[in-house]
Design a protein around this motif. Structure first.
Motif, mmCIF file in Angstrom:
data_model
loop_
_atom_site.group_PDB
_atom_site.id
_atom_site.type_symbol
_atom_site.label_atom_id
_atom_site.label_comp_id
_atom_site.label_asym_id
_atom_site.label_seq_id
_atom_site.Cartn_x
_atom_site.Cartn_y
_atom_site.Cartn_z
ATOM 1 N N UNK A 100 4.520 62.347 21.414
ATOM 2 C CA UNK A 100 3.925 63.657 21.227
ATOM 3 C C UNK A 100 3.205 63.981 22.527
ATOM 4 N N UNK A 101 3.440 65.163 23.055
ATOM 5 C CA UNK A 101 2.844 65.555 24.323
ATOM 6 C C UNK A 101 2.116 66.882 24.167
ATOM 7 N N UNK A 102 1.108 67.096 24.996
ATOM 8 C CA UNK A 102 0.358 68.351 24.968
ATOM 9 C C UNK A 102 0.072 68.787 26.395
ATOM 10 N N UNK A 103 -0.075 70.097 26.557
ATOM 11 C CA UNK A 103 -0.382 70.671 27.869
ATOM 12 C C UNK A 103 -1.368 71.816 27.699
ATOM 13 N N UNK A 104 -2.146 72.050 28.743
ATOM 14 C CA UNK A 104 -2.987 73.242 28.824
ATOM 15 C C UNK A 104 -2.254 74.208 29.745
ATOM 16 N N UNK A 133 15.623 66.361 26.118
ATOM 17 C CA UNK A 133 14.817 65.335 25.425
ATOM 18 C C UNK A 133 13.679 65.958 24.612
ATOM 19 N N UNK A 134 13.402 67.239 24.818
ATOM 20 C CA UNK A 134 12.336 67.909 24.070
ATOM 21 C C UNK A 134 12.900 68.350 22.729
ATOM 22 N N UNK A 135 12.389 67.710 21.671
ATOM 23 C CA UNK A 135 12.910 67.962 20.334
ATOM 24 C C UNK A 135 12.402 69.282 19.767
ATOM 25 N N UNK A 136 11.135 69.582 19.919
ATOM 26 C CA UNK A 136 10.566 70.838 19.464
ATOM 27 C C UNK A 136 9.255 71.090 20.193
ATOM 28 N N UNK A 137 8.806 72.322 20.174
ATOM 29 C CA UNK A 137 7.670 72.755 20.961
ATOM 30 C C UNK A 137 6.862 73.745 20.125
ATOM 31 N N UNK A 138 5.542 73.585 20.114
ATOM 32 C CA UNK A 138 4.674 74.426 19.307
ATOM 33 C C UNK A 138 3.538 75.002 20.146
ATOM 34 N N UNK A 139 3.212 76.270 19.918
ATOM 35 C CA UNK A 139 2.016 76.875 20.502
ATOM 36 C C UNK A 139 0.857 76.599 19.548
ATOM 37 N N UNK A 140 -0.295 76.267 20.107
ATOM 38 C CA UNK A 140 -1.489 76.002 19.310
ATOM 39 C C UNK A 140 -2.667 76.796 19.869
ATOM 40 N N UNK A 141 -3.563 77.184 18.975
ATOM 41 C CA UNK A 141 -4.783 77.884 19.364
ATOM 42 C C UNK A 141 -5.840 76.829 19.678
ATOM 43 N N UNK A 142 -5.784 76.308 20.897
ATOM 44 C CA UNK A 142 -6.626 75.199 21.316
ATOM 45 C C UNK A 142 -6.568 75.146 22.836
ATOM 46 N N UNK A 184 -5.634 72.675 24.582
ATOM 47 C CA UNK A 184 -4.277 72.151 24.762
ATOM 48 C C UNK A 184 -3.383 73.014 23.869
ATOM 49 N N UNK A 185 -2.804 74.043 24.458
ATOM 50 C CA UNK A 185 -2.142 75.087 23.673
ATOM 51 C C UNK A 185 -0.629 74.930 23.539
ATOM 52 N N UNK A 186 -0.049 73.927 24.169
ATOM 53 C CA UNK A 186 1.385 73.679 24.004
ATOM 54 C C UNK A 186 1.586 72.214 23.625
ATOM 55 N N UNK A 187 2.242 71.990 22.497
ATOM 56 C CA UNK A 187 2.504 70.647 21.996
ATOM 57 C C UNK A 187 4.002 70.498 21.794
ATOM 58 N N UNK A 188 4.561 69.381 22.217
ATOM 59 C CA UNK A 188 5.991 69.164 22.063
ATOM 60 C C UNK A 188 6.271 67.678 21.890
ATOM 61 N N UNK A 214 0.329 62.544 27.371
ATOM 62 C CA UNK A 214 1.335 61.774 26.637
ATOM 63 C C UNK A 214 0.660 60.944 25.561
ATOM 64 N N UNK A 215 1.115 61.107 24.326
ATOM 65 C CA UNK A 215 0.560 60.370 23.189
ATOM 66 C C UNK A 215 1.697 59.686 22.444
ATOM 67 N N UNK A 216 2.189 58.561 22.990
ATOM 68 C CA UNK A 216 3.331 57.894 22.353
ATOM 69 C C UNK A 216 2.986 57.423 20.943
#
Length: 155
Positions: free
Chosen positions: A76-80, A98-107, A109-113, A140-142
Protein backbone atom coordinates in the motif's frame (compact mmCIF):
# COMPACT_ATOMS: atom_id res chain seq x y z
CA UNK A 1 -34.72 -1.06 -15.83
CA UNK A 2 -31.26 0.14 -16.74
CA UNK A 3 -29.12 0.28 -19.80
CA UNK A 4 -26.01 1.47 -17.97
CA UNK A 5 -26.32 5.16 -18.81
CA UNK A 6 -27.97 5.88 -15.47
CA UNK A 7 -27.56 4.56 -11.98
CA UNK A 8 -30.09 1.69 -12.01
CA UNK A 9 -29.62 -1.91 -13.08
CA UNK A 10 -32.21 -4.46 -14.12
CA UNK A 11 -32.70 -7.73 -12.22
CA UNK A 12 -30.30 -9.66 -14.49
CA UNK A 13 -27.55 -7.06 -13.98
CA UNK A 14 -28.09 -7.23 -10.21
CA UNK A 15 -27.92 -11.03 -10.28
CA UNK A 16 -24.72 -10.88 -12.33
CA UNK A 17 -23.02 -8.38 -10.00
CA UNK A 18 -24.09 -10.30 -6.91
CA UNK A 19 -22.91 -13.59 -8.39
CA UNK A 20 -19.54 -12.18 -9.49
CA UNK A 21 -18.77 -11.31 -5.87
CA UNK A 22 -18.54 -15.05 -5.20
CA UNK A 23 -16.00 -15.53 -7.98
CA UNK A 24 -16.24 -17.44 -11.22
CA UNK A 25 -16.64 -21.21 -11.32
CA UNK A 26 -13.32 -23.01 -11.69
CA UNK A 27 -13.67 -24.78 -15.00
CA UNK A 28 -12.38 -24.78 -18.56
CA UNK A 29 -15.28 -22.55 -19.60
CA UNK A 30 -16.33 -20.50 -16.56
CA UNK A 31 -18.55 -18.16 -18.58
CA UNK A 32 -20.59 -21.14 -19.80
CA UNK A 33 -21.34 -22.19 -16.23
CA UNK A 34 -22.05 -18.63 -15.11
CA UNK A 35 -24.37 -17.95 -18.07
CA UNK A 36 -26.27 -21.16 -17.36
CA UNK A 37 -26.65 -20.20 -13.69
CA UNK A 38 -28.10 -16.84 -14.70
CA UNK A 39 -30.31 -18.18 -17.49
CA UNK A 40 -28.35 -16.42 -20.26
CA UNK A 41 -26.28 -17.45 -23.22
CA UNK A 42 -22.57 -16.60 -23.13
CA UNK A 43 -22.71 -13.74 -25.69
CA UNK A 44 -25.53 -12.05 -23.72
CA UNK A 45 -23.56 -12.49 -20.49
CA UNK A 46 -20.45 -10.94 -22.04
CA UNK A 47 -22.45 -8.00 -23.46
CA UNK A 48 -23.88 -7.31 -20.00
CA UNK A 49 -20.47 -7.61 -18.38
CA UNK A 50 -18.93 -5.20 -20.92
CA UNK A 51 -21.83 -2.80 -20.40
CA UNK A 52 -21.34 -2.81 -16.62
CA UNK A 53 -17.62 -2.13 -17.08
CA UNK A 54 -18.14 0.60 -19.68
CA UNK A 55 -20.72 2.35 -17.50
CA UNK A 56 -18.42 2.24 -14.47
CA UNK A 57 -20.86 0.09 -12.50
CA UNK A 58 -17.96 -2.36 -12.26
CA UNK A 59 -14.57 -0.68 -12.00
CA UNK A 60 -12.57 -3.79 -12.78
CA UNK A 61 -13.02 -7.40 -13.76
CA UNK A 62 -10.15 -9.81 -13.42
CA UNK A 63 -8.43 -12.36 -11.24
CA UNK A 64 -7.08 -11.67 -7.79
CA UNK A 65 -3.76 -13.34 -7.02
CA UNK A 66 -1.84 -13.75 -3.79
CA UNK A 67 1.32 -11.94 -4.96
CA UNK A 68 3.47 -13.12 -2.05
CA UNK A 69 2.56 -16.78 -2.52
CA UNK A 70 3.69 -16.44 -6.14
CA UNK A 71 7.04 -14.88 -5.12
CA UNK A 72 5.98 -11.27 -5.59
CA UNK A 73 5.18 -8.36 -3.35
CA UNK A 74 2.18 -6.23 -2.41
CA UNK A 75 2.41 -2.73 -0.95
CA UNK A 76 0.00 0.00 0.00
CA UNK A 77 1.50 3.33 -1.01
CA UNK A 78 0.55 6.95 -0.37
CA UNK A 79 1.63 10.30 -1.77
CA UNK A 80 1.08 13.97 -1.05
CA UNK A 81 0.15 15.40 -4.43
CA UNK A 82 -0.54 19.12 -5.10
CA UNK A 83 -4.20 19.54 -6.10
CA UNK A 84 -3.27 21.28 -9.34
CA UNK A 85 -1.22 18.24 -10.43
CA UNK A 86 -3.44 15.50 -9.05
CA UNK A 87 -4.95 14.27 -12.34
CA UNK A 88 -1.58 14.29 -14.13
CA UNK A 89 0.15 12.44 -11.28
CA UNK A 90 -2.72 9.92 -11.11
CA UNK A 91 -2.29 9.24 -14.82
CA UNK A 92 1.46 8.66 -14.36
CA UNK A 93 0.93 6.37 -11.36
CA UNK A 94 -1.87 4.45 -13.10
CA UNK A 95 0.35 4.06 -16.16
CA UNK A 96 2.35 1.44 -14.28
CA UNK A 97 0.84 -2.02 -14.81
CA UNK A 98 1.89 -2.95 -11.26
CA UNK A 99 -0.56 -0.39 -9.82
CA UNK A 100 -3.68 -2.37 -9.00
CA UNK A 101 -5.91 0.54 -7.97
CA UNK A 102 -5.63 4.16 -6.91
CA UNK A 103 -7.79 6.23 -4.55
CA UNK A 104 -8.07 9.96 -3.81
CA UNK A 105 -8.36 10.74 -0.10
CA UNK A 106 -9.22 13.91 1.81
CA UNK A 107 -5.99 13.94 3.80
CA UNK A 108 -2.48 15.37 3.58
CA UNK A 109 -1.55 12.07 1.93
CA UNK A 110 -4.24 12.45 -0.72
CA UNK A 111 -3.34 9.66 -3.16
CA UNK A 112 -3.31 6.02 -2.08
CA UNK A 113 -2.59 3.08 -4.37
CA UNK A 114 -1.61 -0.57 -4.28
CA UNK A 115 1.43 -2.00 -6.05
CA UNK A 116 1.51 -5.72 -6.85
CA UNK A 117 4.67 -7.12 -8.42
CA UNK A 118 5.73 -10.52 -9.69
CA UNK A 119 9.08 -10.31 -7.88
CA UNK A 120 9.86 -8.67 -4.54
CA UNK A 121 12.64 -6.52 -6.03
CA UNK A 122 10.28 -4.97 -8.57
CA UNK A 123 8.29 -3.05 -5.93
CA UNK A 124 11.21 -0.76 -5.06
CA UNK A 125 11.89 -0.16 -8.76
CA UNK A 126 8.26 0.81 -9.43
CA UNK A 127 8.22 3.14 -6.44
CA UNK A 128 11.48 4.77 -7.56
CA UNK A 129 10.10 5.23 -11.08
CA UNK A 130 6.90 6.84 -9.75
CA UNK A 131 8.94 9.22 -7.58
CA UNK A 132 11.14 10.13 -10.55
CA UNK A 133 8.20 10.68 -12.90
CA UNK A 134 6.03 12.65 -10.47
CA UNK A 135 8.53 14.45 -8.26
CA UNK A 136 6.48 13.30 -5.25
CA UNK A 137 7.65 11.08 -2.42
CA UNK A 138 6.00 7.66 -2.21
CA UNK A 139 5.33 6.36 1.30
CA UNK A 140 5.64 2.57 1.04
CA UNK A 141 3.67 0.46 3.51
CA UNK A 142 4.26 -3.18 2.56
CA UNK A 143 1.79 -5.73 3.82
CA UNK A 144 2.90 -7.30 7.09
CA UNK A 145 -0.08 -9.53 7.71
CA UNK A 146 -3.14 -10.45 5.68
CA UNK A 147 -6.68 -10.53 6.97
CA UNK A 148 -9.52 -11.89 4.86
CA UNK A 149 -12.75 -9.98 5.12
CA UNK A 150 -15.50 -11.51 3.00
CA UNK A 151 -17.24 -8.27 2.12
CA UNK A 152 -20.11 -8.70 -0.31
CA UNK A 153 -22.37 -5.83 -1.26
CA UNK A 154 -25.76 -7.03 -2.43
CA UNK A 155 -27.19 -4.87 -5.20
Amino acid sequence: MHRHGGSLMDDIDRSLVNRLQDGLPVSRRPFDALAEELGLDVPALLVRLRGLLDAGVLSRFGPMFNAEALGGALSLCAMQVPAARFERVAALVNGHPEVAHNYARDHRLNMWFVIATEQVEQAAAVIAAIERETGCQVYDMPKQEEFYIGLKLAV
